[in-house]
Design a protein around this motif. Structure first.
Motif, PDB file in Angstrom:
ATOM      1  N   ASN A  82      58.396  79.508  49.064  1.00  0.00           N
ATOM      2  CA  ASN A  82      57.560  78.221  48.768  1.00  0.00           C
ATOM      3  C   ASN A  82      58.131  77.128  48.084  1.00  0.00           C
ATOM      4  O   ASN A  82      57.849  75.956  48.468  1.00  0.00           O
ATOM      5  N   SER A 117      45.946  71.864  50.825  1.00  0.00           N
ATOM      6  CA  SER A 117      45.748  73.238  51.561  1.00  0.00           C
ATOM      7  C   SER A 117      45.956  74.190  50.872  1.00  0.00           C
ATOM      8  O   SER A 117      45.204  75.306  50.646  1.00  0.00           O
ATOM      9  N   GLN A 118      47.196  74.406  49.935  1.00  0.00           N
ATOM     10  CA  GLN A 118      47.520  75.420  48.961  1.00  0.00           C
ATOM     11  C   GLN A 118      46.527  75.640  48.065  1.00  0.00           C
ATOM     12  O   GLN A 118      46.188  76.814  47.745  1.00  0.00           O
ATOM     13  N   LEU A 121      43.335  77.071  49.529  1.00  0.00           N
ATOM     14  CA  LEU A 121      43.264  78.461  50.150  1.00  0.00           C
ATOM     15  C   LEU A 121      43.427  79.450  48.822  1.00  0.00           C
ATOM     16  O   LEU A 121      43.097  80.487  48.939  1.00  0.00           O
ATOM     17  N   ASN A 142      50.026  80.785  53.463  1.00  0.00           N
ATOM     18  CA  ASN A 142      50.076  79.362  52.901  1.00  0.00           C
ATOM     19  C   ASN A 142      51.541  79.041  53.502  1.00  0.00           C
ATOM     20  O   ASN A 142      51.955  77.882  53.691  1.00  0.00           O
ATOM     21  N   HIS A 188      51.831  78.155  56.771  1.00  0.00           N
ATOM     22  CA  HIS A 188      51.256  76.869  56.947  1.00  0.00           C
ATOM     23  C   HIS A 188      52.356  75.666  56.654  1.00  0.00           C
ATOM     24  O   HIS A 188      52.436  74.701  57.197  1.00  0.00           O
ATOM     25  N   GLU A 189      52.858  75.987  55.396  1.00  0.00           N
ATOM     26  CA  GLU A 189      53.761  74.851  54.947  1.00  0.00           C
ATOM     27  C   GLU A 189      55.141  74.906  55.754  1.00  0.00           C
ATOM     28  O   GLU A 189      55.482  73.775  55.979  1.00  0.00           O
TER      29      GLU A 189
END
Length: 151
Positions: free
Chosen positions: A8, A48-49, A52, A133, A136-137
């Motif tokens: 991440n 979003s992170q 979530l 996540n 998604h990223e």
């Protein structure tokens, strides 16, 4: 460090570099065939992170509610964002993730509320949310790379 957070952080560094190296005009540009821009994608992954991991765990998010509303799923850029605001977002991008790592290591994500995403993923706990996540990223990083190429 947990490999998921290492991944991440690597992805976030790309987003940081976009904010650091591109002009406000480039970051705000919506290229033909796209409905958003590099800046929207960057801020979207950040909010979003927080939703979530933090909101689904019943914890306060590290982003203002107004920001979440502007960049949540289903939104598009509403107005030109100037360099001063971009700087604020840039200064939030990596520290929010570092705080998440600290909070995860401190065991704060204990009251996770099961959630089914718009794409049908069922998140049952914080670890599943972290995994999603990262996916998604990565998707949004791909959009940013395509948007950068279209500049």
């Amino acid at each position: 460090m947990d490999i998921r957070f290492e991944h991440n952080l690597r992805t976030r560094q790309y987003f940081f570099d976009f904010l650091d190296q591109l002009s406000a005009e480039e970051l705000n540009k919506i290229s033909e065939g796209f409905s958003n821009n590099i800046l929207w994608n960057t801020i979207h992954v950040m909010v979003s992170q927080q939703a979530l991991l933090y909101a689904l765990s019943g914890l306060d998010q590290g982003v203002p509610k107004e920001l979440s509303l502007l960049y949540r799923n289903g939104t598009t850029p509403e107005e030109f964002v100037d360099a001063a605001k971009i700087q604020v977002y840039k200064e939030m991008l990596l520290p929010l993730l570092h705080k998440t790592i600290e909070d995860y290591n401190a065991g704060l994500f204990v009251n996770f509320k099961e959630y089914t995403t718009s794409t049908g993923y069922v998140l049952r706990d914080i670890d599943e949310a972290i995994n999603l996540n990262n996916i998604h990223e990565g998707i949004h990083l791909g959009y940013c790379l395509a948007l950068k190429k279209a500049l």
